[in-house]
Design a protein around this motif. Structure first.
Motif, PDB file in Angstrom:
ATOM      1  N   MET A 134      -2.115  10.223  -6.947  1.00 44.77           N
ATOM      2  CA  MET A 134      -1.244   9.999  -5.796  1.00 44.77           C
ATOM      3  C   MET A 134       0.041  10.826  -5.950  1.00 44.77           C
ATOM      4  O   MET A 134       0.073  11.793  -6.693  1.00 44.77           O
ATOM      5  N   ALA A 135       1.103  10.433  -5.256  1.00 42.35           N
ATOM      6  CA  ALA A 135       2.295  11.278  -5.163  1.00 42.35           C
ATOM      7  C   ALA A 135       3.117  11.318  -6.445  1.00 42.35           C
ATOM      8  O   ALA A 135       3.877  12.270  -6.665  1.00 42.35           O
ATOM      9  N   GLY A 136       3.008  10.287  -7.294  1.00 47.58           N
ATOM     10  CA  GLY A 136       3.651  10.344  -8.600  1.00 47.58           C
ATOM     11  C   GLY A 136       5.146  10.124  -8.613  1.00 47.58           C
ATOM     12  O   GLY A 136       5.818  10.550  -9.563  1.00 47.58           O
ATOM     13  N   LEU A 137       5.700   9.428  -7.626  1.00 46.41           N
ATOM     14  CA  LEU A 137       7.130   9.091  -7.664  1.00 46.41           C
ATOM     15  C   LEU A 137       7.398   7.840  -8.477  1.00 46.41           C
ATOM     16  O   LEU A 137       8.501   7.662  -8.996  1.00 46.41           O
ATOM     17  N   LEU A 138       6.406   6.958  -8.580  1.00 51.06           N
ATOM     18  CA  LEU A 138       6.514   5.759  -9.405  1.00 51.06           C
ATOM     19  C   LEU A 138       5.612   5.934 -10.620  1.00 51.06           C
ATOM     20  O   LEU A 138       4.416   6.174 -10.469  1.00 51.06           O
ATOM     21  N   GLY A 163       3.048   5.067 -13.384  1.00 48.45           N
ATOM     22  CA  GLY A 163       2.058   4.011 -13.527  1.00 48.45           C
ATOM     23  C   GLY A 163       0.939   4.137 -12.516  1.00 48.45           C
ATOM     24  O   GLY A 163       0.899   5.058 -11.696  1.00 48.45           O
ATOM     25  N   GLU A 164       0.008   3.193 -12.579  1.00 47.39           N
ATOM     26  CA  GLU A 164      -1.166   3.224 -11.726  1.00 47.39           C
ATOM     27  C   GLU A 164      -1.343   1.889 -11.005  1.00 47.39           C
ATOM     28  O   GLU A 164      -1.090   0.824 -11.585  1.00 47.39           O
ATOM     29  N   ALA A 165      -1.779   1.966  -9.743  1.00 49.16           N
ATOM     30  CA  ALA A 165      -2.112   0.779  -8.969  1.00 49.16           C
ATOM     31  C   ALA A 165      -3.590   0.490  -9.181  1.00 49.16           C
ATOM     32  O   ALA A 165      -4.440   1.311  -8.844  1.00 49.16           O
ATOM     33  N   MET A 166      -3.896  -0.668  -9.748  1.00 49.39           N
ATOM     34  CA  MET A 166      -5.256  -1.023 -10.140  1.00 49.39           C
ATOM     35  C   MET A 166      -5.799  -2.094  -9.203  1.00 49.39           C
ATOM     36  O   MET A 166      -5.249  -3.193  -9.118  1.00 49.39           O
ATOM     37  N   MET A 167      -6.884  -1.786  -8.504  1.00 53.53           N
ATOM     38  CA  MET A 167      -7.535  -2.791  -7.671  1.00 53.53           C
ATOM     39  C   MET A 167      -8.237  -3.821  -8.550  1.00 53.53           C
ATOM     40  O   MET A 167      -8.709  -3.509  -9.647  1.00 53.53           O
ATOM     41  N   GLN A 168      -8.291  -5.070  -8.065  1.00 57.65           N
ATOM     42  CA  GLN A 168      -8.911  -6.145  -8.838  1.00 57.65           C
ATOM     43  C   GLN A 168      -9.587  -7.131  -7.899  1.00 57.65           C
ATOM     44  O   GLN A 168      -9.317  -7.144  -6.691  1.00 57.65           O
ATOM     45  N   ALA A 169     -10.468  -7.950  -8.445  1.00 53.96           N
ATOM     46  CA  ALA A 169     -11.237  -8.884  -7.620  1.00 53.96           C
ATOM     47  C   ALA A 169     -10.421 -10.088  -7.199  1.00 53.96           C
ATOM     48  O   ALA A 169     -10.684 -10.683  -6.148  1.00 53.96           O
ATOM     49  N   ARG A 170      -9.434 -10.474  -7.987  1.00 53.07           N
ATOM     50  CA  ARG A 170      -8.666 -11.667  -7.656  1.00 53.07           C
ATOM     51  C   ARG A 170      -7.336 -11.283  -7.015  1.00 53.07           C
ATOM     52  O   ARG A 170      -6.833 -10.169  -7.174  1.00 53.07           O
ATOM     53  N   GLY A 189       0.808  -1.213   0.000  1.00 57.33           N
ATOM     54  CA  GLY A 189       0.000   0.000   0.000  1.00 57.33           C
ATOM     55  C   GLY A 189       0.839   1.259   0.000  1.00 57.33           C
ATOM     56  O   GLY A 189       0.451   2.284  -0.579  1.00 57.33           O
ATOM     57  N   GLY A 190       1.997   1.212   0.657  1.00 57.93           N
ATOM     58  CA  GLY A 190       2.908   2.353   0.624  1.00 57.93           C
ATOM     59  C   GLY A 190       3.404   2.634  -0.773  1.00 57.93           C
ATOM     60  O   GLY A 190       3.525   3.798  -1.191  1.00 57.93           O
ATOM     61  N   MET A 191       3.682   1.574  -1.527  1.00 62.20           N
ATOM     62  CA  MET A 191       4.084   1.735  -2.924  1.00 62.20           C
ATOM     63  C   MET A 191       2.938   2.295  -3.757  1.00 62.20           C
ATOM     64  O   MET A 191       3.139   3.186  -4.594  1.00 62.20           O
ATOM     65  N   MET A 192       1.722   1.786  -3.525  1.00 61.74           N
ATOM     66  CA  MET A 192       0.560   2.263  -4.290  1.00 61.74           C
ATOM     67  C   MET A 192       0.366   3.770  -4.127  1.00 61.74           C
ATOM     68  O   MET A 192       0.025   4.470  -5.078  1.00 61.74           O
ATOM     69  N   ALA A 193       0.602   4.278  -2.919  1.00 59.03           N
ATOM     70  CA  ALA A 193       0.415   5.700  -2.649  1.00 59.03           C
ATOM     71  C   ALA A 193       1.473   6.567  -3.322  1.00 59.03           C
ATOM     72  O   ALA A 193       1.309   7.790  -3.407  1.00 59.03           O
ATOM     73  N   LEU A 194       2.552   5.953  -3.810  1.00 56.44           N
ATOM     74  CA  LEU A 194       3.601   6.708  -4.498  1.00 56.44           C
ATOM     75  C   LEU A 194       3.491   6.607  -6.014  1.00 56.44           C
ATOM     76  O   LEU A 194       4.288   7.220  -6.736  1.00 56.44           O
ATOM     77  N   ALA A 195       2.519   5.830  -6.516  1.00 56.89           N
ATOM     78  CA  ALA A 195       2.296   5.746  -7.953  1.00 56.89           C
ATOM     79  C   ALA A 195       1.624   7.029  -8.450  1.00 56.89           C
ATOM     80  O   ALA A 195       1.285   7.925  -7.674  1.00 56.89           O
ATOM     81  N   ARG A 233      -2.676  -4.601  -8.784  1.00 52.85           N
ATOM     82  CA  ARG A 233      -1.498  -4.763  -9.637  1.00 52.85           C
ATOM     83  C   ARG A 233      -0.982  -3.376  -9.979  1.00 52.85           C
ATOM     84  O   ARG A 233      -1.759  -2.416 -10.057  1.00 52.85           O
ATOM     85  N   LEU A 234       0.323  -3.265 -10.176  1.00 49.53           N
ATOM     86  CA  LEU A 234       0.920  -1.994 -10.585  1.00 49.53           C
ATOM     87  C   LEU A 234       1.175  -2.047 -12.080  1.00 49.53           C
ATOM     88  O   LEU A 234       1.976  -2.860 -12.552  1.00 49.53           O
ATOM     89  N   GLU A 235       0.466  -1.217 -12.820  1.00 54.67           N
ATOM     90  CA  GLU A 235       0.681  -1.122 -14.266  1.00 54.67           C
ATOM     91  C   GLU A 235       1.695  -0.030 -14.516  1.00 54.67           C
ATOM     92  O   GLU A 235       1.411   1.167 -14.364  1.00 54.67           O
ATOM     93  N   THR A 236       2.903  -0.428 -14.889  1.00 53.20           N
ATOM     94  CA  THR A 236       4.003   0.507 -15.052  1.00 53.20           C
ATOM     95  C   THR A 236       4.932   0.048 -16.155  1.00 53.20           C
ATOM     96  O   THR A 236       5.080  -1.162 -16.402  1.00 53.20           O
ATOM     97  N   ALA A 237       5.559   1.005 -16.813  1.00 53.83           N
ATOM     98  CA  ALA A 237       6.575   0.690 -17.821  1.00 53.83           C
ATOM     99  C   ALA A 237       7.951   0.560 -17.191  1.00 53.83           C
ATOM    100  O   ALA A 237       8.917   0.196 -17.873  1.00 53.83           O
ATOM    101  N   LEU A 238       8.047   0.843 -15.888  1.00 57.67           N
ATOM    102  CA  LEU A 238       9.328   0.774 -15.194  1.00 57.67           C
ATOM    103  C   LEU A 238       9.802  -0.666 -15.079  1.00 57.67           C
ATOM    104  O   LEU A 238       9.036  -1.563 -14.700  1.00 57.67           O
TER     105      LEU A 238
END
Length: 430
Positions: A337-341, A343-350, A318-324, A375-380
């Motif tokens: 969010m803070a935009g240091l990473l 990409g976007e953190a996407m919530m999912q059912a599974r 969750g700490g990582m998600m808040a920096l996406a 999941r974190l969708e990122t090109a990094l």
């Protein structure tokens, strides 16, 4: 010294282990007994609730993540000042490697099986005997959960043959509510004490059988304190309802390494403390607080400034998600969010990840786990990956952006204090 210690397990998750352990702990606490509780495996939520039930700190026990020596020390310390020590198992009794049964056998601890009797009666005996004999384990008895009443409990007791029925608990309507990562945190239940009192009152116990439980003697070897490689450093630690997945042992480890900890709340729009030398963003539920975190411009600006100053940041789940760049919640609402990473953190059912993992670093291997529904969708490109246990296949990605290290991996710092210190600036980690 000898003490009454028992591991409370079941055939599977969802049988009511936490409910039963909480009821036992509150019942005995109300009777004036000193109760200590542990949770098997990697878990943040159950210990919060069990601490309220028992009135004492609750730590995790895992033969792989913690190691046998650390588990032995923790149990020996608890037994030295408690009348009763309860260990809540994880999943089913034999699930995982190592399993709850492995933990019980390692320390010769008797097992108490929780059986969900809501849809069975005499078959409870077959289930109990299977749990006892498969390992085998020393099965001290059964607690029947979700019984319809005394007659139903009597049928269960008759089916157990030579296994004693230690107690029973009637069905409860949403006694301990849950959400996607497990129990609702104790801090979000203003009526938790009333719920626990009701559970303790509804729990039927056979006191004579409990008194006959064997005492367990656990001796711990002397320990060596870690080198204070973080001496003089102040670590800012995010702590609030959005960032609440913190092992108490992690904070104790950082203090033992010499660090001073400074808690603050991003949810309250508090800036990262200006005098901090490093930042720890643990996991939690940022997806449930997207609007508040998106509006917390002071917190966002401060963490960007902290990163620009070249200071180390360790962000878990969750700490990582808040920096996406953003979190997209279960309702498909996008929150900046803070935009240091990138990409976007996407919530999912599974589930996006589950299980014990290890992060190999130059200073050693940090052990821990992953458990997330996003999941974190990122090109990094990841800097490295954890290794899943016991398979050794690649697990959670670890991302680096300057002095920021971020991953879905939750580390247990005492598994390798030098590696934990490296995350906070003692030396370069990856």
């Amino acid at each position: 010294m000898p003490s009454r210690i028992a591991l409370i397990s079941a055939a599977a998750s969802g049988q009511g282990k936490t409910t039963v352990v909480a009821a036992l702990a509150r019942r005995w606490r109300n009777e004036g007994k000193r109760v200590r509780v542990f949770k098997t495996g990697a878990d943040f939520l159950d210990p919060m609730l069990l601490q309220v039930a028992s009135g004492a700190p609750v730590s995790n026990l895992d033969l792989w993540i913690n190691g046998e020596a650390a588990c032995r020390r923790a149990l020996a310390d608890a037994a030295s000042d408690a009348d009763i020590v309860l260990i809540e198992g994880v999943m089913g009794l034999y699930d995982g490697s190592p399993s709850s049964a492995d933990l019980a056998r390692a320390f010769h601890v008797p097992v108490i099986a929780v059986i969900d009797a809501s849809a069975l009666a005499q078959t409870a005996g077959a289930l109990a005997m299977g749990l006892r004999d498969y390992g085998p384990v020393r099965l001290a008895g059964v607690i029947a959960n979700r019984v319809a009443g005394p007659a139903h409990a009597a049928m269960v007791a008759a089916s157990l043959r030579d296994i004693p029925l230690l107690g029973s608990l009637t069905a409860q309507d949403a006694a301990l509510p849950e959400r996607h990562l497990g129990l609702v945190p104790a801090t979000e239940l203003p009526d938790l004490d009333a719920r626990l009192e009701r559970l303790a009152q509804d729990l039927s116990l056979d006191a004579s059988i409990w008194q006959a439980l064997p005492e367990v003697r656990i001796e711990a070897a002397a320990t060596t304190a870690p080198a204070p490689s973080l001496r003089g450093k102040t670590i800012a630690v995010a702590q609030d309802a959005a960032f609440c997945f913190l092992y108490p042992d992690n904070l104790d480890c950082l203090r033992a390494l010499g660090a001073t900890l400074c808690p603050f709340s991003p949810l309250a729009n508090e800036a990262v403390p200006a005098h901090a030398d490093a930042l720890y963003l643990p996991g939690g539920y940022p997806e449930l607080h997207g609007a508040t975190l998106a509006a917390a411009t002071r917190w966002q600006a401060s963490v960007r400034d902290f990163h620009a100053r070249g200071l180390p940041i360790w962000a878990e789940c969750g700490g990582m998600m808040a920096l996406a760049d953003a979190i997209v919640d279960h309702a498909a609402q996008r929150w900046p969010m803070a935009g240091l990473l990138p990409g976007e953190a996407m919530m999912q059912a599974r589930l996006g990840g589950l299980g014990p993992q290890a992060l190999p670093l130059p200073q050693g291997q940090l052990r821990g786990h992953a458990f997330h529904y996003s999941r974190l969708e990122t090109a990094l490109e990841p800097a490295t990956h954890t290794l899943a246990h016991p398979s050794g296949v690649p697990g959670a990605a670890l991302y680096r952006v300057g002095t920021l290290a971020a991953s879905y991996f939750h580390a247990w710092f005492p598994s390798c204090p030098p590696a934990a210190a490296a995350l906070f600036g003692a030396r370069q980690s990856v």
